[in-house]
Design a protein around this motif. Sequence first.
Motif, PDB file in Angstrom:
ATOM      1  N   LYS A  13       0.807  -1.221   0.000  1.00  0.00           N
ATOM      2  CA  LYS A  13       0.000   0.000   0.000  1.00  0.00           C
ATOM      3  C   LYS A  13       0.842   1.274   0.000  1.00  0.00           C
ATOM      4  N   SER A  14       2.158   1.140   0.094  1.00  0.00           N
ATOM      5  CA  SER A  14       3.037   2.311   0.114  1.00  0.00           C
ATOM      6  C   SER A  14       3.477   2.692  -1.295  1.00  0.00           C
ATOM      7  N   LYS A  15       3.046   3.852  -1.767  1.00  0.00           N
ATOM      8  CA  LYS A  15       3.462   4.322  -3.087  1.00  0.00           C
ATOM      9  C   LYS A  15       4.946   4.673  -3.102  1.00  0.00           C
ATOM     10  N   THR A  16       5.473   5.095  -1.972  1.00  0.00           N
ATOM     11  CA  THR A  16       6.901   5.417  -1.880  1.00  0.00           C
ATOM     12  C   THR A  16       7.746   4.179  -2.136  1.00  0.00           C
ATOM     13  N   ILE A  17       7.347   3.063  -1.526  1.00  0.00           N
ATOM     14  CA  ILE A  17       8.073   1.809  -1.736  1.00  0.00           C
ATOM     15  C   ILE A  17       7.871   1.306  -3.162  1.00  0.00           C
ATOM     16  N   ALA A  18       6.650   1.435  -3.673  1.00  0.00           N
ATOM     17  CA  ALA A  18       6.369   1.023  -5.060  1.00  0.00           C
ATOM     18  C   ALA A  18       7.269   1.778  -6.030  1.00  0.00           C
ATOM     19  N   LYS A  19       7.404   3.063  -5.827  1.00  0.00           N
ATOM     20  CA  LYS A  19       8.247   3.892  -6.697  1.00  0.00           C
ATOM     21  C   LYS A  19       9.702   3.468  -6.595  1.00  0.00           C
ATOM     22  N   SER A  20      10.152   3.133  -5.387  1.00  0.00           N
ATOM     23  CA  SER A  20      11.532   2.708  -5.177  1.00  0.00           C
ATOM     24  C   SER A  20      11.811   1.367  -5.843  1.00  0.00           C
ATOM     25  N   ILE A  21      10.846   0.455  -5.767  1.00  0.00           N
ATOM     26  CA  ILE A  21      10.993  -0.850  -6.421  1.00  0.00           C
ATOM     27  C   ILE A  21      11.239  -0.675  -7.913  1.00  0.00           C
ATOM     28  N   VAL A  22      10.409   0.140  -8.539  1.00  0.00           N
ATOM     29  CA  VAL A  22      10.521   0.341  -9.986  1.00  0.00           C
ATOM     30  C   VAL A  22      11.786   1.116 -10.340  1.00  0.00           C
ATOM     31  N   SER A  23      12.159   2.065  -9.501  1.00  0.00           N
ATOM     32  CA  SER A  23      13.383   2.827  -9.732  1.00  0.00           C
ATOM     33  C   SER A  23      14.600   1.907  -9.781  1.00  0.00           C
ATOM     34  N   ASN A  24      14.615   0.893  -8.908  1.00  0.00           N
ATOM     35  CA  ASN A  24      15.742  -0.043  -8.871  1.00  0.00           C
ATOM     36  C   ASN A  24      15.773  -0.983 -10.065  1.00  0.00           C
ATOM     37  N   PHE A  94      11.811  -8.070 -15.217  1.00  0.00           N
ATOM     38  CA  PHE A  94      10.717  -8.701 -14.480  1.00  0.00           C
ATOM     39  C   PHE A  94      10.569  -7.976 -13.151  1.00  0.00           C
ATOM     40  N   VAL A  95       9.336  -7.604 -12.829  1.00  0.00           N
ATOM     41  CA  VAL A  95       9.064  -6.943 -11.549  1.00  0.00           C
ATOM     42  C   VAL A  95       7.831  -7.588 -10.946  1.00  0.00           C
ATOM     43  N   SER A  96       7.910  -7.947  -9.658  1.00  0.00           N
ATOM     44  CA  SER A  96       6.753  -8.586  -9.043  1.00  0.00           C
ATOM     45  C   SER A  96       6.822  -8.531  -7.521  1.00  0.00           C
ATOM     46  N   ASN A  97       5.687  -8.243  -6.907  1.00  0.00           N
ATOM     47  CA  ASN A  97       5.509  -8.463  -5.480  1.00  0.00           C
ATOM     48  C   ASN A  97       4.927  -9.861  -5.343  1.00  0.00           C
ATOM     49  N   LEU A  98       5.787 -10.843  -5.243  1.00  0.00           N
ATOM     50  CA  LEU A  98       5.370 -12.239  -5.344  1.00  0.00           C
ATOM     51  C   LEU A  98       4.579 -12.703  -4.127  1.00  0.00           C
ATOM     52  N   PRO A  99       3.548 -13.527  -4.361  1.00  0.00           N
ATOM     53  CA  PRO A  99       2.941 -14.227  -3.219  1.00  0.00           C
ATOM     54  C   PRO A  99       4.018 -15.081  -2.556  1.00  0.00           C
ATOM     55  N   TYR A 100       4.046 -15.107  -1.238  1.00  0.00           N
ATOM     56  CA  TYR A 100       5.075 -15.876  -0.540  1.00  0.00           C
ATOM     57  C   TYR A 100       5.106 -17.329  -0.989  1.00  0.00           C
ATOM     58  N   SER A 101       3.928 -17.879  -1.276  1.00  0.00           N
ATOM     59  CA  SER A 101       3.842 -19.290  -1.647  1.00  0.00           C
ATOM     60  C   SER A 101       4.441 -19.579  -3.018  1.00  0.00           C
ATOM     61  N   SER A 116      17.232  -9.485 -18.486  1.00  0.00           N
ATOM     62  CA  SER A 116      18.356  -8.710 -17.964  1.00  0.00           C
ATOM     63  C   SER A 116      18.384  -8.688 -16.444  1.00  0.00           C
ATOM     64  N   ARG A 117      17.262  -8.253 -15.845  1.00  0.00           N
ATOM     65  CA  ARG A 117      17.228  -8.168 -14.379  1.00  0.00           C
ATOM     66  C   ARG A 117      15.794  -8.265 -13.887  1.00  0.00           C
ATOM     67  N   ALA A 118      15.702  -8.634 -12.620  1.00  0.00           N
ATOM     68  CA  ALA A 118      14.402  -8.759 -11.968  1.00  0.00           C
ATOM     69  C   ALA A 118      14.468  -8.090 -10.605  1.00  0.00           C
ATOM     70  N   VAL A 119      13.402  -7.408 -10.271  1.00  0.00           N
ATOM     71  CA  VAL A 119      13.263  -6.850  -8.924  1.00  0.00           C
ATOM     72  C   VAL A 119      12.029  -7.500  -8.319  1.00  0.00           C
ATOM     73  N   ILE A 120      12.237  -8.257  -7.261  1.00  0.00           N
ATOM     74  CA  ILE A 120      11.130  -9.007  -6.677  1.00  0.00           C
ATOM     75  C   ILE A 120      11.070  -8.795  -5.164  1.00  0.00           C
ATOM     76  N   MET A 121       9.851  -8.853  -4.655  1.00  0.00           N
ATOM     77  CA  MET A 121       9.643  -8.792  -3.217  1.00  0.00           C
ATOM     78  C   MET A 121       9.325 -10.191  -2.720  1.00  0.00           C
ATOM     79  N   VAL A 122      10.075 -10.616  -1.702  1.00  0.00           N
ATOM     80  CA  VAL A 122       9.896 -11.954  -1.147  1.00  0.00           C
ATOM     81  C   VAL A 122       9.882 -11.877   0.375  1.00  0.00           C
ATOM     82  N   GLN A 123       9.467 -12.952   0.994  1.00  0.00           N
ATOM     83  CA  GLN A 123       9.507 -13.054   2.441  1.00  0.00           C
ATOM     84  C   GLN A 123      10.966 -12.979   2.906  1.00  0.00           C
ATOM     85  N   LYS A 124      11.203 -12.305   4.020  1.00  0.00           N
ATOM     86  CA  LYS A 124      12.572 -12.110   4.515  1.00  0.00           C
ATOM     87  C   LYS A 124      13.304 -13.434   4.698  1.00  0.00           C
TER      88      LYS A 124
END
Length: 233
Positions: A13-24, A94-101, A116-124
């Motif tokens: 829900k954070s647009k700031t984090i969303a923007k940072s993800i895409v920036s990277n 590739f960019v994705s906020n992946l479901p943990y499963s 070339s590159r992927a930016v993904i969000m995963v469980q810590k």
Amino acid sequence: MNKRKNLGQHFLKSKTIAKSIVSNANITRNDVVLEIGTGYGILIPYLCKNAKQVFSIENDQNLHLSAKSNFHDYSNLVLEYGDGFNSDHNFSIFVSNLPYSKSRFAVEWLLQKKFSRAVIMVQKEFSEKLSSNEKHKAISVLANYGFRIKFLMNVKKSNFFPIPKVDSVVILLEQKKIISKVLISTVNRVFSYRRKTLQNILKQFGLNSTSKKRLDELSGDEIIKIAQKIVRS
């Protein structure tokens, strides 16, 4: 929503984090971007800003229809309904906020793709598995062979709805090598015998060895070479 929660899907829900993800992701006008899991579309405006083309695929029909209604005015955006992991789109990023499963499945899927590159969000906890050098996991051996892995940021659980039980991590994967499905499968099979010595592991595949070493005594590259030997046999 309950169905998505059961899959380990929590919406950023954070647009700031969303923007940072895409920036990277460092998207340029030459890049074709694939996003699996459109969700509520929080990444879409930032993905579309610089990309040549964006494919965003969602397997929840209601979310897909909502995205089509909300983002119909982006000329470089294609919204699709279905399982993104079954898509055959060529992409450079590739960019994705992946479901943990789906984290492990997604990493193994990416290892087989040319990009070339992927930016993904995963469980810590999963990100720690990927980067672990102390006690090998099949997924860490595969990921470190195929990718350069870079930690980008921690994301607190309070930045999602529904709130998950754990924090997340955003990581960058830069492709080094494409790995075949058969090699991925072989590495996973080798690790199913991880308590055995190398001599006994190779015996399971009809190969001979006198080594009494175990997988934890080998480097990731050595394990890959063993799996490659099994594939060639």
